[in-house]
Scaffold this motif. Structure first.
Motif, mmCIF file in Angstrom:
data_model
loop_
_atom_site.group_PDB
_atom_site.id
_atom_site.type_symbol
_atom_site.label_atom_id
_atom_site.label_comp_id
_atom_site.label_asym_id
_atom_site.label_seq_id
_atom_site.Cartn_x
_atom_site.Cartn_y
_atom_site.Cartn_z
ATOM 1 N N PRO A 250 1.737 7.457 -12.763
ATOM 2 C CA PRO A 250 2.524 7.210 -11.553
ATOM 3 C C PRO A 250 3.265 8.470 -11.102
ATOM 4 O O PRO A 250 3.909 9.148 -11.910
ATOM 5 C CB PRO A 250 3.506 6.117 -11.992
ATOM 6 C CG PRO A 250 2.773 5.389 -13.083
ATOM 7 C CD PRO A 250 2.009 6.468 -13.814
ATOM 8 N N GLY A 251 3.107 8.790 -9.839
ATOM 9 C CA GLY A 251 3.780 9.950 -9.269
ATOM 10 C C GLY A 251 3.033 11.263 -9.381
ATOM 11 O O GLY A 251 3.378 12.222 -8.709
ATOM 12 N N ALA A 252 2.003 11.345 -10.210
ATOM 13 C CA ALA A 252 1.224 12.586 -10.346
ATOM 14 C C ALA A 252 0.417 12.823 -9.072
ATOM 15 O O ALA A 252 0.013 11.879 -8.393
ATOM 16 C CB ALA A 252 0.301 12.508 -11.549
ATOM 17 N N LEU A 253 0.158 14.081 -8.766
ATOM 18 C CA LEU A 253 -0.657 14.449 -7.614
ATOM 19 C C LEU A 253 -1.964 15.041 -8.130
ATOM 20 O O LEU A 253 -1.959 16.055 -8.821
ATOM 21 C CB LEU A 253 0.073 15.451 -6.725
ATOM 22 C CG LEU A 253 -0.623 15.842 -5.423
ATOM 23 C CD1 LEU A 253 -0.897 14.611 -4.551
ATOM 24 C CD2 LEU A 253 0.214 16.858 -4.656
ATOM 25 N N VAL A 254 -3.076 14.382 -7.792
ATOM 26 C CA VAL A 254 -4.389 14.743 -8.328
ATOM 27 C C VAL A 254 -5.344 15.082 -7.185
ATOM 28 O O VAL A 254 -5.433 14.344 -6.208
ATOM 29 C CB VAL A 254 -4.968 13.589 -9.182
ATOM 30 C CG1 VAL A 254 -6.347 13.951 -9.708
ATOM 31 C CG2 VAL A 254 -4.029 13.238 -10.321
ATOM 32 N N LEU A 255 -6.072 16.178 -7.327
ATOM 33 C CA LEU A 255 -7.054 16.631 -6.340
ATOM 34 C C LEU A 255 -8.452 16.573 -6.935
ATOM 35 O O LEU A 255 -8.675 17.025 -8.057
ATOM 36 C CB LEU A 255 -6.758 18.075 -5.915
ATOM 37 C CG LEU A 255 -7.850 18.796 -5.116
ATOM 38 C CD1 LEU A 255 -7.970 18.216 -3.715
ATOM 39 C CD2 LEU A 255 -7.582 20.293 -5.048
ATOM 40 N N ASP A 256 -9.403 16.036 -6.159
ATOM 41 C CA ASP A 256 -10.825 16.152 -6.473
ATOM 42 C C ASP A 256 -11.446 16.987 -5.356
ATOM 43 O O ASP A 256 -11.608 16.509 -4.237
ATOM 44 C CB ASP A 256 -11.505 14.787 -6.550
ATOM 45 C CG ASP A 256 -12.972 14.884 -6.967
ATOM 46 O OD1 ASP A 256 -13.550 15.990 -6.924
ATOM 47 O OD2 ASP A 256 -13.543 13.838 -7.322
ATOM 48 N N PRO A 257 -11.782 18.265 -5.619
ATOM 49 C CA PRO A 257 -12.293 19.145 -4.569
ATOM 50 C C PRO A 257 -13.731 18.857 -4.152
ATOM 51 O O PRO A 257 -14.202 19.424 -3.182
ATOM 52 C CB PRO A 257 -12.169 20.533 -5.188
ATOM 53 C CG PRO A 257 -12.197 20.303 -6.654
ATOM 54 C CD PRO A 257 -11.582 18.957 -6.889
ATOM 55 N N PHE A 258 -14.410 17.979 -4.880
ATOM 56 C CA PHE A 258 -15.792 17.607 -4.551
ATOM 57 C C PHE A 258 -15.893 16.085 -4.580
ATOM 58 O O PHE A 258 -16.740 15.522 -5.265
ATOM 59 C CB PHE A 258 -16.761 18.214 -5.567
ATOM 60 C CG PHE A 258 -16.509 19.677 -5.838
ATOM 61 C CD1 PHE A 258 -16.908 20.633 -4.922
ATOM 62 C CD2 PHE A 258 -15.873 20.094 -6.993
ATOM 63 C CE1 PHE A 258 -16.671 21.978 -5.161
ATOM 64 C CE2 PHE A 258 -15.631 21.434 -7.246
ATOM 65 C CZ PHE A 258 -16.039 22.385 -6.322
ATOM 66 N N HIS B 84 -1.027 9.730 -7.033
ATOM 67 C CA HIS B 84 -1.290 9.979 -5.622
ATOM 68 C C HIS B 84 -2.495 10.904 -5.592
ATOM 69 O O HIS B 84 -2.545 11.888 -6.343
ATOM 70 C CB HIS B 84 -0.101 10.660 -4.952
ATOM 71 C CG HIS B 84 1.160 9.878 -5.059
ATOM 72 N ND1 HIS B 84 1.387 8.708 -4.366
ATOM 73 C CD2 HIS B 84 2.266 10.091 -5.800
ATOM 74 C CE1 HIS B 84 2.577 8.243 -4.667
ATOM 75 N NE2 HIS B 84 3.129 9.058 -5.554
ATOM 76 N N VAL B 85 -3.479 10.615 -4.742
ATOM 77 C CA VAL B 85 -4.729 11.372 -4.802
ATOM 78 C C VAL B 85 -5.073 12.044 -3.477
ATOM 79 O O VAL B 85 -4.794 11.518 -2.403
ATOM 80 C CB VAL B 85 -5.906 10.483 -5.282
ATOM 81 C CG1 VAL B 85 -5.655 10.004 -6.692
ATOM 82 C CG2 VAL B 85 -6.136 9.306 -4.356
ATOM 83 N N LEU B 86 -5.678 13.222 -3.605
ATOM 84 C CA LEU B 86 -6.195 14.008 -2.493
ATOM 85 C C LEU B 86 -7.669 14.276 -2.765
ATOM 86 O O LEU B 86 -8.049 14.525 -3.907
ATOM 87 C CB LEU B 86 -5.479 15.361 -2.406
ATOM 88 C CG LEU B 86 -3.983 15.366 -2.191
ATOM 89 C CD1 LEU B 86 -3.415 16.742 -2.524
ATOM 90 C CD2 LEU B 86 -3.680 15.005 -0.762
ATOM 91 N N GLY B 87 -8.478 14.264 -1.719
ATOM 92 C CA GLY B 87 -9.894 14.549 -1.899
ATOM 93 C C GLY B 87 -10.402 15.535 -0.868
ATOM 94 O O GLY B 87 -9.870 15.629 0.234
ATOM 95 N N ALA B 88 -11.431 16.268 -1.241
ATOM 96 C CA ALA B 88 -12.097 17.190 -0.330
ATOM 97 C C ALA B 88 -13.591 17.148 -0.613
ATOM 98 O O ALA B 88 -14.012 16.837 -1.729
ATOM 99 C CB ALA B 88 -11.563 18.607 -0.520
ATOM 100 N N ASP B 89 -14.370 17.449 0.403
ATOM 101 C CA ASP B 89 -15.820 17.525 0.231
ATOM 102 C C ASP B 89 -16.393 18.395 1.333
ATOM 103 O O ASP B 89 -15.861 18.431 2.445
ATOM 104 C CB ASP B 89 -16.453 16.128 0.274
ATOM 105 C CG ASP B 89 -17.801 16.112 -0.435
ATOM 106 O OD1 ASP B 89 -17.834 15.651 -1.593
ATOM 107 O OD2 ASP B 89 -18.801 16.564 0.147
ATOM 108 N N LEU B 90 -17.461 19.083 1.036
ATOM 109 C CA LEU B 90 -18.147 19.916 2.017
ATOM 110 C C LEU B 90 -18.814 19.045 3.080
ATOM 111 O O LEU B 90 -18.831 19.375 4.252
ATOM 112 C CB LEU B 90 -19.195 20.787 1.317
ATOM 113 C CG LEU B 90 -20.129 21.597 2.201
ATOM 114 C CD1 LEU B 90 -19.345 22.608 3.023
ATOM 115 C CD2 LEU B 90 -21.161 22.310 1.356
#
Length: 145
Positions: free
Chosen positions: A24-32, A48-54
């Motif tokens: 809870p409260g962590a910020l996680v990124l998946d760049p793909f 909390h999640v962030l995502g990115a993709d080409l």
């Protein structure tokens, strides 16, 4: 439910989220992120999640009921706080220096279940001026890894 050829099994997604110390409260990124299956696992732990993709098509999904947000709804989770179209092959080191991320997760190895590609030089500049940005797929070339 929005699945693609590289969607990760839900049990493996939870294992990766656990190894990343998603909480809870962590910020996680998946760049793909693709269909965001790993991010669903991280969100299940309260991150909390962030995502990115080409591929922008991954980020917008396949229509009603088949989007990344729908994958989160299926498990009673809030949608990602952000999704960004990005080429991390061109900026692979910049995210490691940012102190606000608690974890970066991804589903390696790429090139086994789906081909690995990167934007052709100058293609990201072309993406900014495209009115059909959500459906436009920029020119890509094979990424040798």
């Amino acid at each position: 439910c929005f699945l693609g050829p590289t969607s990760l099994d839900h049990q493996l997604s939870m294992i990766i989220a656990n190894q990343a110390h998603a909480r809870p409260g962590a910020l996680v990124l998946d760049p793909f992120c693709g269909t965001a299956s790993i991010l669903v696992g991280c969100a299940a732990y309260g991150a909390h999640v962030l995502g990115a993709d080409l591929d922008g098509r991954m980020l917008v999904g396949k229509g009603a009921g088949k989007t990344i947000a729908d994958n989160f709804k299926q498990y009673g989770l809030g949608a990602p706080i952000g999704l960004q179209r990005a080429d991390f092959a061109a900026a692979s080191d910049c995210w490691r220096m940012l102190p606000f991320l608690d974890a970066i997760v991804c589903d390696p190895p790429y090139g086994v279940r789906a081909s690995s590609k990167k934007l052709v030089a100058g293609a990201s500049d072309q993406m900014q001026s495209r009115p059909d940005i959500e459906t436009y797929t920029p020119q890509r070339e094979r990424l040798d890894i």
